[in-house]
Design an enzyme around this catalytic site. Structure first.
Site, PDB file in Angstrom:
ATOM      1  N   LYS A  79      84.418 -49.122  -0.614  1.00 24.04           N
ATOM      2  CA  LYS A  79      84.360 -48.295  -1.827  1.00 24.04           C
ATOM      3  C   LYS A  79      85.760 -48.224  -2.427  1.00 24.04           C
ATOM      4  CE  LYS A  79      83.530 -43.528  -3.444  1.00 24.04           C
ATOM      5  NZ  LYS A  79      82.868 -42.224  -3.211  1.00 24.04           N
TER       6      LYS A  79
ATOM      7  N   ASP B 160      89.850 -41.809  -2.600  1.00 25.81           N
ATOM      8  CA  ASP B 160      88.456 -42.267  -2.662  1.00 25.81           C
ATOM      9  C   ASP B 160      88.334 -43.791  -2.699  1.00 25.81           C
ATOM     10  OD1 ASP B 160      85.848 -41.395  -2.463  1.00 25.81           O
ATOM     11  OD2 ASP B 160      85.539 -41.250  -4.634  1.00 25.81           O
TER      12      ASP B 160
ATOM     13  N   ASP C  23      88.333 -40.140  -8.226  1.00 23.72           N
ATOM     14  CA  ASP C  23      86.989 -39.589  -8.429  1.00 23.72           C
ATOM     15  C   ASP C  23      87.101 -38.152  -8.928  1.00 23.72           C
ATOM     16  OD1 ASP C  23      84.354 -38.855  -8.398  1.00 23.72           O
ATOM     17  OD2 ASP C  23      84.161 -38.861  -6.200  1.00 23.72           O
TER      18      ASP C  23
ATOM     19  N   ASP D 120      78.770 -37.439  -9.869  1.00 25.84           N
ATOM     20  CA  ASP D 120      79.720 -37.398  -8.752  1.00 25.84           C
ATOM     21  C   ASP D 120      79.212 -38.190  -7.538  1.00 25.84           C
ATOM     22  OD1 ASP D 120      82.031 -36.752  -7.453  1.00 25.84           O
ATOM     23  OD2 ASP D 120      81.452 -34.676  -6.986  1.00 25.84           O
TER      24      ASP D 120
ATOM     25  N   LYS E 199      84.174 -32.135 -10.453  1.00 23.93           N
ATOM     26  CA  LYS E 199      84.592 -31.453  -9.232  1.00 23.93           C
ATOM     27  C   LYS E 199      85.452 -30.240  -9.580  1.00 23.93           C
ATOM     28  CE  LYS E 199      84.912 -35.561  -6.253  1.00 23.93           C
ATOM     29  NZ  LYS E 199      83.806 -35.228  -5.347  1.00 23.93           N
TER      30      LYS E 199
ATOM     31  N   GLU F 281      78.907 -41.271  -7.377  1.00 24.46           N
ATOM     32  CA  GLU F 281      79.230 -42.526  -8.057  1.00 24.46           C
ATOM     33  C   GLU F 281      79.476 -43.684  -7.095  1.00 24.46           C
ATOM     34  OE1 GLU F 281      81.441 -40.317  -7.189  1.00 24.46           O
ATOM     35  OE2 GLU F 281      82.833 -41.675  -6.187  1.00 24.46           O
TER      36      GLU F 281
ATOM     37  N   ARG G 159      78.084 -44.655  -4.325  1.00 28.04           N
ATOM     38  CA  ARG G 159      76.904 -45.414  -3.900  1.00 28.04           C
ATOM     39  C   ARG G 159      76.408 -46.351  -5.009  1.00 28.04           C
ATOM     40  NH1 ARG G 159      73.691 -39.936  -2.713  1.00 28.04           N
ATOM     41  NH2 ARG G 159      75.857 -39.291  -2.397  1.00 28.04           N
TER      42      ARG G 159
END
Ligand code: BES
Ligand code: MN
Ligand code: ZN
Length: 457
Positions: free
Chosen positions: A224, A247, A229, A306, A236, A308, A310
């Site tokens: 990833k 992230d 993020d 959020d 968030k 995102e 995946r």
């Protein structure tokens, strides 16, 4: 820092278990250190004898390394030990713990931390481990690269610069690094990934790293690569956002692992993939409720912007399986806060569609002292991802959140053997643990290295 097999006795380290010390100023608790001035000896506490193992040994030696650096001591010596450890574990444990103790992330400090620990003297009779030491050090340099990439902030690491790091670090080592820009990514069909990327001024890069020097069906490692993020429109909190430069931990791991594999010249075929992008807010961002299309033709309801990671992984793993028809595909992702609730910062959570493949990963992780705990890939929980309007939705809700997140990614790997590692807890520490300080750990660089080695010729 140099490891020398030479029987020197300068600053000789003596190991002491808890409550077995006959020095009133020393209790032998794990990681405690007492230099005996005049005797040229240093006592190192190993803690409880009944709990002693390779991992505890490394933790104690790591503390010794930090102590020596702090006191500006530049040389230390070890004898052969009668500790209850395999000889190889003893040598490599010393090397790993001391080498890792020198890691300091001071990139943003005007005053750099000097580490003067120069010579580590090991018994000459253990010289047969010299090649193992070299292999370990090359692997650790891969892990250090991963840690640096995680620790650098999003104003320095964004998709373009992450790709540049990958290229600069790997292309001279026999890794073919290809970097694709937005238009090419669209031509390759990674449309769901582009939906996540589209809100940011920092444009995406799809990074393909091919190391083809073996005769196995390739292993594919997918990391990833969210260089930041914010959560997007499902924004968030400020607190939750602050460490989201980390992230891209999964991508740091696969880049670090490729470095370890290539430096050690493993005879193996491994491909690493990173769909790097930023989850940002702008008038052009994707929004909650959108329905988007993935590379494999599936439609995805964006339940939460959020979730995102995946989505980016869905396209990346699909590219991996269709382009490389791998023996095994492993994805690594700082995917869910839920894995922190379940397993803390100590265990990586795993989901798999193939138990045999998982056991291979588990074996490699045990060799690396990197902890993994398997979560159930349960058929009923998978229904949490069912959407009323699309083929799947990108959030299954709070319950079983790490499992359903993994299962979402699993929906895009066809029937290829797949192992998903959720490293949201283990890639970045909020407090020191074992051989790591606060910040990026580079966890699973070693696991991926050993896994690749197990498929090499
Ligand atoms: N990158 C986060 C996961 C994360 C959280 C990593 C904390 C490290 C520390 C991920 O993209 C995310 O935001 N996940 C959501 C999913 C939810 C919206 C279904 C989460 O865990 O809250
Ligand atoms: Mn997120
Ligand atoms: Zn994320």
């Amino acid at each position: 820092m140099k490891f020398i097999f030479n029987d020197s006795k300068n600053n000789l380290v003596k190991f002491v278990f808890e409550n077995e010390s006959n020095n009133p100023f020393f209790d032998g608790s794990k990681g405690s250190v007492l230099p005996l001035v005049g005797e040229e000896t240093i006592l190192l506490g190993l803690g409880d004898k009944d709990k002693f193992c390779k991992e505890k040994f490394k933790e104690a030696v790591y503390k010794l390394g930090r102590f020596l650096a702090d006191k500006d001591i530049n040389e230390v010596s070890f004898e052969k030990s009668d500790l209850n450890l395999e000889e190889k574990d003893y040598v490599l444990g010393l090397v790993e713990a001391l080498q890792v103790s020198t890691y300091n992330f001071d990139h943003y400090k005007s005053q750099k931390c000097a580490n003067n620990l120069e010579s580590i003297n090991l018994p000459a009779s253990l010289k047969s481990y010299e090649n193992d030491v070299k292999e370990l050090l090359d692997t650790l340099f891969g892990q250090f690269l991963a840690r640096d990439l995680i620790n650098l902030r999003s104003n320095d690491i964004y998709p373009e610069t992450l790709a540049k790091y990958a290229n600069d670090e790997l292309s001279d080592l026999g890794v073919d690094v290809k970097i694709y820009e937005e238009e090419q990514i669209r031509d390759m069909g990674l449309t769901a990934y582009l939906e996540v990327a589209k809100g940011s001024a920092n444009k995406p890069r799809f990074i393909v790293m091919e190391y083809l020097h073996g005769d196995n069906k390739p292993l594919v490692y997918v990391g990833k690569g969210l260089t930041y993020d914010s959560g997007g429109y499902s924004i968030k909190t400020s607190e939750g956002m602050k460490t989201m430069n980390s992230d891209m931990g999964g991508s740091a791991t696969v880049i670090g692992a490729m470095k370890a594999i290539a430096k050690n010249k493993l005879k193996v075929n491994v491909v690493a993939l990173v769909a790097a992008c930023e989850n940002s807010i702008s008038g052009g961002s994707y929004k909650p409720g959108d329905v988007i299309k993935a590379r494999n033709g599936m439609t995805i309801e964006v339940d939460n912007t959020d979730a995102e990671g995946r989505i980016t992984l869905a396209d990346a793993v699909n590219y991996g399986v269709t382009e490389y028809k791998p023996e095994l595909i492993v994805d690594l992702a700082t995917l869910t806060g839920a894995v922190l609730v379940a397993l803390g910062e100590t265990y990586t959570g795993a989901v798999t569609n193939n138990q045999e493949a998982f056991e291979k990963v588990m074996e490699a992780s045990k060799e690396s002292d990197e902890k993994i705990w398997q979560l159930p890939n349960d058929d009923f929980l998978r229904t949490y991802n069912d959407s009323k309007v699309a083929d799947i939705k990108n959030s299954g809700g709070r319950y079983g959140g790490s499992i359903t997140a993994g299962q979402f990614v699993g929906a895009f790997v066809e029937d290829y053997p797949w192992v998903h590692l959720d490293i949201a807890g283990t890639a970045y520490l909020s407090k020191s643990q074992g051989l790591n300080e606060v910040g990026g750990t580079g966890v699973h660089v070693k696991t991926l290295y050993h896994l690749a080695k197990s498929y090499s010729k």
